[in-house]
Design a protein around this motif. Structure first.
Motif: not given
Length: 186
Positions: A177-181
């Motif tokens: 996971v990189l960030k929230a969409r």
């Protein structure tokens, strides 16, 4: 698939029954003659062929020519989902694509592997689920047993070895996971 349909020793015989292999042979012929080289806009035609071979196909599905499908009867296509040319749906086990999910060009969804801890290396399968509004970008590889959560984006050329959460942007090898969409209005 019933366990008795799978050979336990891949050195002494095929992993699948004669019936399964004959069905795949027939699909292969139809695929080459009627599916693979059909005109790009003929989505309904390809959906018809997939249904003919047992796939569950929703409304407005866009499966492009050149998508490689191992066993259509193991795939469910949700409404308005899309699968780009050159994608591989290696459906030895079940693949479920949710509503408006996207599988981009060259992505590889692989539901089968072999148990290397057993002397006969028997085939093992585990389903892949790509939930609604998720996107698996170009040339990503998705391992057996993975669920891509609703709205999740998998970056190009990622290797997804575990399930990814909903409404996130994920990428890498291994994928993380990189960030929230976040969806914005334009």
């Amino acid at each position: 698939m019933p366990l008795d349909d799978i050979n336990k020793d891949t050195y002494t015989g095929a992993s699948f029954s004669v019936r399964n292999r004959l069905a795949r042979m027939l699909w292969g012929i139809i695929y080459i003659i009627l599916f693979k080289y059909s005109p790009r806009p003929f989505h309904e035609w390809r959906s018809f062929l997939l249904r003919l071979f047992g796939a569950k196909v929703g409304k407005g599905v866009h499966v492009y020519p050149g998508v490689k499908i191992w066993a259509p009867w193991n795939i469910e296509f949700g409404d308005e989902c899309g699968v780009g040319g050159g994608a591989i749906l290696y459906s030895q086990g079940k693949i479920v694509l949710g509503k408006r999910s996207i599988i981009s060009q060259g992505a590889y969804l692989c539901t089968g592997s072999h148990d290397y801890t057993k002397i006969g290396h028997p085939l093992i399968t585990s389903p892949i689920v790509v939930e609604s509004f998720a996107w698996v970008a170009a040339e990503a590889f998705v391992h057996p047993g993975v669920t891509i959560g609703e709205g999740c984006v998998i970056g190009a050329r990622s290797v997804v070895i575990k399930s990814m959460p909903e409404w996130t942007v994920c990428a890498g090898n291994p994928c993380k996971v990189l960030k929230a969409r976040v969806i914005t209005d334009n």
